[in-house]
Scaffold this motif. Structure first.
Motif, PDB file in Angstrom:
ATOM      1  N   UNK A   1       0.833  -1.203   0.000  1.00  0.00           N
ATOM      2  CA  UNK A   1       0.000   0.000   0.000  1.00  0.00           C
ATOM      3  C   UNK A   1       0.872   1.260   0.000  1.00  0.00           C
ATOM      4  N   UNK A   2       1.863   1.288   0.881  1.00  0.00           N
ATOM      5  CA  UNK A   2       2.744   2.458   0.969  1.00  0.00           C
ATOM      6  C   UNK A   2       3.480   2.685  -0.348  1.00  0.00           C
ATOM      7  N   UNK A   3       4.029   1.626  -0.913  1.00  0.00           N
ATOM      8  CA  UNK A   3       4.813   1.747  -2.146  1.00  0.00           C
ATOM      9  C   UNK A   3       3.942   2.096  -3.345  1.00  0.00           C
ATOM     10  N   UNK A   4       2.782   1.506  -3.451  1.00  0.00           N
ATOM     11  CA  UNK A   4       1.929   1.726  -4.619  1.00  0.00           C
ATOM     12  C   UNK A   4       1.241   3.087  -4.601  1.00  0.00           C
ATOM     13  N   UNK A   5       1.012   3.642  -3.419  1.00  0.00           N
ATOM     14  CA  UNK A   5       0.263   4.895  -3.318  1.00  0.00           C
ATOM     15  C   UNK A   5       1.085   6.074  -2.807  1.00  0.00           C
ATOM     16  N   UNK A   6       2.263   5.791  -2.241  1.00  0.00           N
ATOM     17  CA  UNK A   6       3.086   6.804  -1.587  1.00  0.00           C
ATOM     18  C   UNK A   6       2.313   7.501  -0.472  1.00  0.00           C
ATOM     19  N   UNK A   7       1.408   6.776   0.157  1.00  0.00           N
ATOM     20  CA  UNK A   7       0.705   7.289   1.331  1.00  0.00           C
ATOM     21  C   UNK A   7       1.049   6.396   2.515  1.00  0.00           C
ATOM     22  N   UNK A   8       0.850   6.923   3.702  1.00  0.00           N
ATOM     23  CA  UNK A   8       1.167   6.201   4.936  1.00  0.00           C
ATOM     24  C   UNK A   8       2.649   5.826   5.001  1.00  0.00           C
ATOM     25  N   UNK A   9       3.480   6.660   4.379  1.00  0.00           N
ATOM     26  CA  UNK A   9       4.926   6.471   4.451  1.00  0.00           C
ATOM     27  C   UNK A   9       5.593   7.790   4.080  1.00  0.00           C
ATOM     28  N   UNK A  10       6.859   7.848   4.337  1.00  0.00           N
ATOM     29  CA  UNK A  10       7.676   8.959   3.853  1.00  0.00           C
ATOM     30  C   UNK A  10       8.467   8.421   2.674  1.00  0.00           C
ATOM     31  N   UNK A  11       8.534   9.186   1.610  1.00  0.00           N
ATOM     32  CA  UNK A  11       9.285   8.775   0.427  1.00  0.00           C
ATOM     33  C   UNK A  11      10.538   9.635   0.354  1.00  0.00           C
ATOM     34  N   UNK A  12      11.678   8.989   0.302  1.00  0.00           N
ATOM     35  CA  UNK A  12      12.962   9.687   0.213  1.00  0.00           C
ATOM     36  C   UNK A  12      13.666   9.255  -1.067  1.00  0.00           C
ATOM     37  N   UNK A  13      14.275  10.222  -1.734  1.00  0.00           N
ATOM     38  CA  UNK A  13      15.130   9.912  -2.866  1.00  0.00           C
ATOM     39  C   UNK A  13      16.529  10.407  -2.530  1.00  0.00           C
ATOM     40  N   UNK A  14      17.498   9.726  -3.062  1.00  0.00           N
ATOM     41  CA  UNK A  14      18.889  10.079  -2.799  1.00  0.00           C
ATOM     42  C   UNK A  14      19.353  11.149  -3.787  1.00  0.00           C
ATOM     43  N   UNK A  15      20.492  11.774  -3.499  1.00  0.00           N
ATOM     44  CA  UNK A  15      21.035  12.767  -4.441  1.00  0.00           C
ATOM     45  C   UNK A  15      21.268  12.195  -5.846  1.00  0.00           C
ATOM     46  N   UNK A  16      21.651  10.937  -5.924  1.00  0.00           N
ATOM     47  CA  UNK A  16      21.877  10.323  -7.235  1.00  0.00           C
ATOM     48  C   UNK A  16      20.604  10.225  -8.052  1.00  0.00           C
ATOM     49  N   UNK A  17      19.512   9.887  -7.417  1.00  0.00           N
ATOM     50  CA  UNK A  17      18.220   9.830  -8.102  1.00  0.00           C
ATOM     51  C   UNK A  17      17.791  11.234  -8.515  1.00  0.00           C
ATOM     52  N   UNK A  18      17.924  12.183  -7.617  1.00  0.00           N
ATOM     53  CA  UNK A  18      17.523  13.561  -7.909  1.00  0.00           C
ATOM     54  C   UNK A  18      18.320  14.129  -9.088  1.00  0.00           C
ATOM     55  N   UNK A  19      19.594  13.769  -9.175  1.00  0.00           N
ATOM     56  CA  UNK A  19      20.458  14.303 -10.235  1.00  0.00           C
ATOM     57  C   UNK A  19      20.059  13.804 -11.628  1.00  0.00           C
ATOM     58  N   UNK A  20      19.231  12.779 -11.702  1.00  0.00           N
ATOM     59  CA  UNK A  20      18.824  12.246 -13.002  1.00  0.00           C
ATOM     60  C   UNK A  20      17.791  13.127 -13.703  1.00  0.00           C
ATOM     61  N   UNK A  21      17.211  14.081 -12.985  1.00  0.00           N
ATOM     62  CA  UNK A  21      16.256  15.009 -13.589  1.00  0.00           C
ATOM     63  C   UNK A  21      14.815  14.583 -13.370  1.00  0.00           C
ATOM     64  N   UNK A  22      13.922  15.541 -13.596  1.00  0.00           N
ATOM     65  CA  UNK A  22      12.504  15.341 -13.302  1.00  0.00           C
ATOM     66  C   UNK A  22      11.858  14.238 -14.138  1.00  0.00           C
ATOM     67  N   UNK A  23      12.161  14.192 -15.413  1.00  0.00           N
ATOM     68  CA  UNK A  23      11.544  13.187 -16.281  1.00  0.00           C
ATOM     69  C   UNK A  23      11.933  11.775 -15.842  1.00  0.00           C
ATOM     70  N   UNK A  24      13.213  11.566 -15.577  1.00  0.00           N
ATOM     71  CA  UNK A  24      13.670  10.250 -15.128  1.00  0.00           C
ATOM     72  C   UNK A  24      13.107   9.938 -13.744  1.00  0.00           C
TER      73      UNK A  24
END
Length: 110
Positions: free
Chosen positions: A15-38
């Protein structure tokens, strides 16, 4: 060893993974550096992940996955904390005492 509450934990994790609710979602700097589309493509792939096997999910909690997009290998994982985020959850099957944190990272950041 699969815990007796594994099915309930997997349900909450899905549920948390499929909806991004009832959890905190964190991305790392490496993921962020890939850009918005990616980033959008990666987050959608995380939400749609359903390739759980005994090799990647030995405890049947659906708390880890690996996806590949373009040339990128991405991991996602779910950790269980107490509601104050100060220590491990006393019972990951109980959402009233558990804060889930879903982290999305490049494999080489692991």
């Amino acid at each position: 060893m699969v815990l007796p509450d594994a099915a309930r934990i997997a349900e909450l994790n899905d549920h948390a993974r499929q909806t991004f609710t009832d959890c905190r979602v964190c991305i790392t700097p490496g993921i962020q550096a890939l850009g918005d589309e990616m980033l959008r493509a990666i987050l959608l792939a995380v939400q749609q992940f359903d390739s759980f096997t005994p090799d990647n999910d030995p405890y049947e909690e659906h708390d880890f996955g690996k996806i590949e997009i373009s040339e990128h290998v991405i991991f996602w994982k779910i950790d269980y904390y107490d509601v104050d985020l100060s220590m491990h959850s006393p019972d990951p099957s109980d959402p009233t005492v558990t804060a889930r944190v879903l982290t999305v990272l490049l494999a080489d950041e692991y």
